[in-house]
Design an enzyme around this catalytic site. Structure first.
Site, short mmCIF file in Angstrom:
data_model
loop_
_atom_site.label_atom_id
_atom_site.label_comp_id
_atom_site.label_asym_id
_atom_site.label_seq_id
_atom_site.Cartn_x
_atom_site.Cartn_y
_atom_site.Cartn_z
CB SER A 135 -0.88 0.00 1.25
OG SER A 135 -1.70 1.14 1.28
CE LYS A 161 -4.71 -0.24 0.18
NZ LYS A 161 -5.48 -1.10 1.11
CE LYS A 163 -4.17 3.46 2.20
NZ LYS A 163 -5.42 2.82 2.64
CG ASP A 189 -7.96 1.94 0.42
OD1 ASP A 189 -7.44 1.30 1.36
OD2 ASP A 189 -9.12 2.41 0.48
CD GLU A 214 -8.91 -1.28 0.17
OE1 GLU A 214 -7.91 -1.39 -0.57
OE2 GLU A 214 -8.87 -1.44 1.39
CG ASP A 239 -10.85 -1.59 4.38
OD1 ASP A 239 -9.72 -1.12 4.21
OD2 ASP A 239 -11.24 -2.01 5.48
CE LYS A 263 -7.91 -3.18 6.12
NZ LYS A 263 -7.95 -1.72 6.32
N GLY A 291 -4.49 -4.90 5.49
CA GLY A 291 -3.50 -4.67 6.54
C GLY A 291 -3.80 -3.41 7.31
#
Ligand SMILES: CC(=O)N[C@@H](Cc1ccc2ccccc2c1)C(=O)O
Ligand SMILES: [Mg+2]
Length: 368
Positions: A135, A161, A163, A189, A214, A239, A263, A291
């Site tokens: 990430s 991934k 952000k 995400d 996400e 998520d 998660k 995570g």
């Protein structure tokens, strides 16, 4: 199994670089650990709540309070307990899934260490190693982002991934796709940063052929996720909205997602995480293990879960070195985008006593 006491412990692990998301910038990981002591073994659980209630309504201070005043006394009261018995004992207390997850995991780890059974085998893991991704936080410039991505690809991560947030979405995603080519496994995400008015804007991510987007919208706004799925070709992953098997069934029933990020720390523990996995497999929905910048204790347990058959997408179980100069445990290292699933009893790893002692900022025993 008789638990002689529960220890709560806060550790402070500085991050190697600030980690910026749509909800803030983290400079270190203040993790809350739960240790269940029995005559024959101890078990570890890591609470994934962060300092402030900005990822979810839970936060470390609140988790400590609800564990001390409600959850631990309820689990110690019967005198003997099993991991399967923890959730029914704390069910009368609403919410606080992250706090409950840490407590249940500590009891489960102790139980499995006594039984000599690895967590992965107990949960139904089918693979000795799992694919892992990374990430990548928000950066000040596109150049810095491309440097960071290059660094992670050099370390062998197969999936990137990014952000994103309003004002940092199309341009960085386009830059990474164009710079690293069409074969790169790429996803984004948003951590709930967008609203219904942003639907037309988010559809502009479609040309970048992402694995998924996400949680673009609020945890409670399933309907707008459904609308995005109707407008966009990019698979939608949830998520923050996925709190339990029940909420997963609701999300699937209204067509809010194509993929689920599981998660265990967010959903109340590994037993509920497995139920969510089973629901998703029954619906043909791929899952992956998210995570929360866990220490090696939480990382080890997440690897066990990621070995279950429905975990067909790379998770956010990155190397310890992605976040920490020094982990609480032997560092986890991704090799060729894969990470080995621990094989020892329980979570299969112990904290290094010296690291634990030096990184601890607070601890307290809670007995019956
Ligand atoms: C790897 C990843 O992106 N995790 C979370 C967000 C997140 C981001 C920053 C965090 C900082 C400290 C503790 C937990 C954190 C979790 C997510 O998937 O949404
Ligand atoms: Mg997320």
């Amino acid at each position: 199994m008789k638990i002689t006491g529960i220890e709560l412990r806060l550790v402070d692990l500085p991050l190697v670089t600030p980690f910026q998301t749509s909800f803030g910038v983290e400079l270190s990981r203040h993790a809350l650990l739960v240790r269940a002591a029995t005559d024959d073994a101890e078990g570890w659980g890591e609470c994934v709540a962060i300092d402030d209630p900005v990822y979810s309504s839970e936060y470390a201070g609140g988790a400590i309070d609800v564990l001390k005043r409600f959850l631990i006394p309820a689990v110690l009261a019967p005198g003997r307990v099993t991991a399967a018995g923890v959730a029914p004992l704390v069910d009368k207390f609403k919410g606080h899934r992250m706090a409950k997850a840490a407590l249940e995991t500590a009891v489960l780890d102790a139980e499995l260490r006594i039984a000599g059974l690895p967590l992965s085998g107990y949960l139904g893991g089918v693979r000795p190693a799992v694919p892992v991704g990374v990430s990548v936080g928000i950066t000040d410039t596109i150049e810095k982002l491309l440097d960071n991505v290059q660094g992670y690809l050099d370390e062998g991560y197969g999936r990137i991934k990014l952000k994103i947030q309003p004002g940092w979405d199309l341009e960085p995603t386009r830059a990474v796709r164009e710079h690293f080519g069409d074969d790169l496994m790429l996803q984004v995400d948003a951590n709930t940063a967008y609203g219904p008015a942003d639907l037309p804007h988010l559809v502009k991510l479609d040309p970048f052929d992402l694995l998924l987007i996400e949680q673009p919208f609020d945890e409670e706004d399933l309907r707008t996720h459904t609308r995005l799925r109707e407008m966009s070709t990019t698979p939608v992953c949830l998520d923050e909205s996925i709190l339990s098997a029940r909420s997963t069934v609701d999300a699937l029933a209204i067509g809010a997602c194509d993929i689920v990020n599981i998660k265990p720390g967010r959903v109340g523990g590994f037993l509920e995480a497995r139920r969510i996995h089973d629901v998703c497999v029954a619906h043909g929905v791929p899952v992956w293990c998210g995570g929360m910048l866990e220490t090696g204790l939480g990382r080890a347990a997440n690897l066990a879960l990621a070995a279950l058959p429905g975990f067909t997408l790379p998770g956010d179980i990155s190397s310890s070195a992605r976040y920490f100069d020094r982990d609480l445990t032997e560092p986890f290292v991704a090799e060729g985008g894969m990470m080995a699933v621990p094989t020892g009893p329980g979570i299969g790893i112990d904290p290094d006593p010296q690291a634990l002692s030096e990184l601890t900022t607070w601890s307290e025993w809670v007995t019956a």
